[in-house]
Write an enzyme that holds these catalytic residues in place. Structure first.
Site, PDB file in Angstrom:
ATOM      1  N   SER A 183       0.796  -1.228   0.000  1.00 17.94           N
ATOM      2  CA  SER A 183       0.000   0.000   0.000  1.00 17.94           C
ATOM      3  C   SER A 183       0.831   1.281   0.000  1.00 17.94           C
ATOM      4  O   SER A 183       0.370   2.298  -0.506  1.00 17.94           O
ATOM      5  CB  SER A 183      -0.976   0.003   1.170  1.00 17.94           C
ATOM      6  OG  SER A 183      -0.329  -0.319   2.371  1.00 17.94           O
ATOM      7  N   HIS A 211      -5.340  -3.202  -2.997  1.00 15.98           N
ATOM      8  CA  HIS A 211      -4.989  -2.232  -4.049  1.00 15.98           C
ATOM      9  C   HIS A 211      -4.939  -2.826  -5.447  1.00 15.98           C
ATOM     10  O   HIS A 211      -4.770  -2.100  -6.414  1.00 15.98           O
ATOM     11  CB  HIS A 211      -3.643  -1.573  -3.732  1.00 15.98           C
ATOM     12  CG  HIS A 211      -3.643  -0.841  -2.440  1.00 15.98           C
ATOM     13  ND1 HIS A 211      -4.156   0.435  -2.312  1.00 15.98           N
ATOM     14  CD2 HIS A 211      -3.245  -1.212  -1.204  1.00 15.98           C
ATOM     15  CE1 HIS A 211      -4.048   0.813  -1.050  1.00 15.98           C
ATOM     16  NE2 HIS A 211      -3.506  -0.163  -0.363  1.00 15.98           N
ATOM     17  N   LYS A 243     -11.636   1.204  -2.068  1.00 13.73           N
ATOM     18  CA  LYS A 243     -10.602   1.747  -2.952  1.00 13.73           C
ATOM     19  C   LYS A 243     -11.112   1.756  -4.393  1.00 13.73           C
ATOM     20  O   LYS A 243     -11.958   2.575  -4.714  1.00 13.73           O
ATOM     21  CB  LYS A 243      -9.309   0.991  -2.709  1.00 13.73           C
ATOM     22  CG  LYS A 243      -8.792   1.403  -1.315  1.00 13.73           C
ATOM     23  CD  LYS A 243      -7.709   0.576  -0.722  1.00 13.73           C
ATOM     24  CE  LYS A 243      -7.358   1.171   0.649  1.00 13.73           C
ATOM     25  NZ  LYS A 243      -6.765   0.207   1.555  1.00 13.73           N
TER      26      LYS A 243
HETATM   27  C1  LIG Z   1      -6.745   0.102   2.939  1.00 15.43           C
HETATM   28  C2  LIG Z   1      -6.232  -1.249   3.268  1.00 15.43           C
HETATM   29  C3  LIG Z   1      -6.898  -2.067   4.177  1.00 15.43           C
HETATM   30  C4  LIG Z   1      -8.062  -1.568   4.998  1.00 15.43           C
HETATM   31  O1  LIG Z   1      -9.217  -1.514   4.253  1.00 15.43           O
HETATM   32  P1  LIG Z   1     -10.392  -0.541   4.749  1.00 15.43           P
HETATM   33  O2  LIG Z   1     -11.586  -1.043   4.050  1.00 15.43           O
HETATM   34  O3  LIG Z   1      -9.979   0.828   4.360  1.00 15.43           O
HETATM   35  O4  LIG Z   1     -10.482  -0.704   6.239  1.00 15.43           O
HETATM   36  C5  LIG Z   1      -6.444  -3.348   4.371  1.00 15.43           C
HETATM   37  N1  LIG Z   1      -5.358  -3.797   3.710  1.00 15.43           N
HETATM   38  C6  LIG Z   1      -4.667  -3.033   2.856  1.00 15.43           C
HETATM   39  C7  LIG Z   1      -3.474  -3.596   2.160  1.00 15.43           C
HETATM   40  C8  LIG Z   1      -5.083  -1.729   2.619  1.00 15.43           C
HETATM   41  O5  LIG Z   1      -4.386  -0.951   1.804  1.00 15.43           O
END
Ligand SMILES: *Cc1c(COP(=O)(O)O)cnc(C)c1O
Length: 392
Positions: A183, A211, A243
């Site tokens: 991330s 992602h 995302k």
């Molecule tokens: C953003 C993210 C999460 C968390 O997801 P949310 O739905 O925002 O709580 C988990 N793992 C990774 C790798 C992320 O980038």
């Protein structure tokens, strides 16, 4: 009557002061328009390069209409956890559509990706001697392992020989966990290599592709598809709706047997209210869009933006990281310098928050540029031209 504030112990404010002194203080800021590449703050428009809305779907008319329609038909609140009486037909339909897309037996929904990771790692970690993690895994994976009794070991980032050394030491069942796309770095995990190291079926392999799903691979099937791997060849695959999907919530894709286990033992699944049925309905429409021709067009626009950015940056005196994804960090190092560059960009109308420790290791503060299918080539050029001016 004036409310009387209860006095707090000193460490509350002294801890915050320490963060300020180290240029590590953070605060929220109000964006007073829908999430997009051109948000406004106090009425001033910016060109944004820091959201995870990779396909520009967060305020897409199709999703807005679906959310309204979902609320119209199924209401706003789910009213209970999935296991009590909060599992409505849009939840069921979304789970089935995701299973079909990914080619897995089952999908379970969660309120957020953070919760999904706490659920999977805490429930599975109970029966694992060791949770073996990539050093740069997301905080929620680290925290999930802490909720189990397993010991936690981390291997060097994306380094298969480092991972192998840890795996070979395990005589009892263990679990290997990795992000698909990392991330804060944007690079891709060597998942095929990990699968080869894990030929012994007593070990689990968990992939969090927050992602990658939506952005990479055929039909947006993510990092696994990009590497020619079926989702069913890992023990559990985690994805989020916050995302590329432009919505909110998350899911775990797995076998029937794994879903059955998680349903019984994953406390962050059991003891929380199910996501809004309207949000499940909207997420389903986002999935349909991601799988469609329109999804292909968005992914090809995103890829062309990524290529253009890398091309424009190649001749500038900035250190890009080895990433081909929508996450294109510019490595800065010192936190105060990262803040300065972020502030200078902001003066020029460009929004990109500095990412600092503890989100990234010490002395690795960076500008985490994220690209979106919604950016036009002119937007990318403007960013690079501005960076070039600021470098001089
Ligand atoms: C953003 C993210 C999460 C968390 O997801 P949310 O739905 O925002 O709580 C988990 N793992 C990774 C790798 C992320 O980038």
């Amino acid at each position: 009557m004036m409310p009387v504030l209860r006095p707090l112990p000193d460490w509350i404010s002294s801890s915050v002061e320490e963060r300020k002194k180290a240029s590590l203080h953070r605060e929220t800021e109000v964006i007073d328009a829908p999430q997009s590449i051109s948000p406004t703050i106090d009425g001033t428009p910016f060109l944004s390069f820091c959201s995870n809305d990779y396909l520009g779907l967060a305020a897409h008319p199709t999703l807005i209409n679906a959310l309204a329609e979902g609320a119209e038909i199924y209401g706003v609140g789910s009213g209970a956890s999935h296991l009590v009486c909060g599992h409505l037909s849009p939840h069921d339909e979304l789970e089935r559509a995701l299973s079909d897309w990914l080619g897995v037996e089952r999908v379970m929904l969660f309120s957020t990706g953070y919760m999904a990771n706490l659920a999977v790692l805490s429930a599975l970690g109970r029966h694992c001697e060791t949770v073996i993690q990539d050093k740069l895994n997301h905080a929620s994976l680290i925290d999930g392992a802490l909720l189990s009794d397993a010991s936690v070991r981390r291997y060097l980032h994306a380094d298969l020989s480092s991972a192998r050394k840890l795996i070979e030491k395990q005589s009892s069942p263990s679990m290997v966990v990795t992000d698909g796309i990392f991330s804060m770095d944007g690079d891709i995990a060597p998942i095929d290599g990990l699968i080869n190291l894990l030929s012994d079926s007593k070990h689990l392999l968990i992939v969090d592709d927050a992602h990658g799903l939506g952005c990479l691979g055929d039909q947006g099937l993510g990092t696994l598809d990009e590497q020619g791997i079926a989702a069913s060849s890992v023990s559990a695959l985690i994805g989020t709706f916050g995302k590329a999907f432009g919505a909110a919530g998350a899911f775990v894709a797995c076998s029937n047997a794994m879903a059955e286990y998680l349903t019984q033992f994953a406390r962050p699944y059991i003891y929380t209210t199910a996501m809004s049925p309207a949000m499940a309905y909207a997420s389903k429409s986002s999935l349909d869009l991601i799988r469609s021709k329109e999804g292909d067009e968005l992914r090809s626009r995103l890829n062309s933006n990524i290529s253009l950015f890398k091309e424009c940056m190649a001749s500038l005196p900035f250190e890009l990281m080895p990433s081909d994804s929508a996450i294109q960090p510019i490595m800065i190092g010192a936190s105060d310098r990262a803040i300065e560059l972020s502030a200078a960009l902001r003066e020029e109308g460009i929004l990109c928050t500095a990412i600092r420790p503890p989100t990234v290791p010490n002395n690795q503060a960076r500008l985490r540029i994220t690209l979106s299918a919604a950016h036009r080539h002119d937007d990318i050029k403007r960013l690079c031209d501005t960076l070039e001016r600021l470098a001089n």
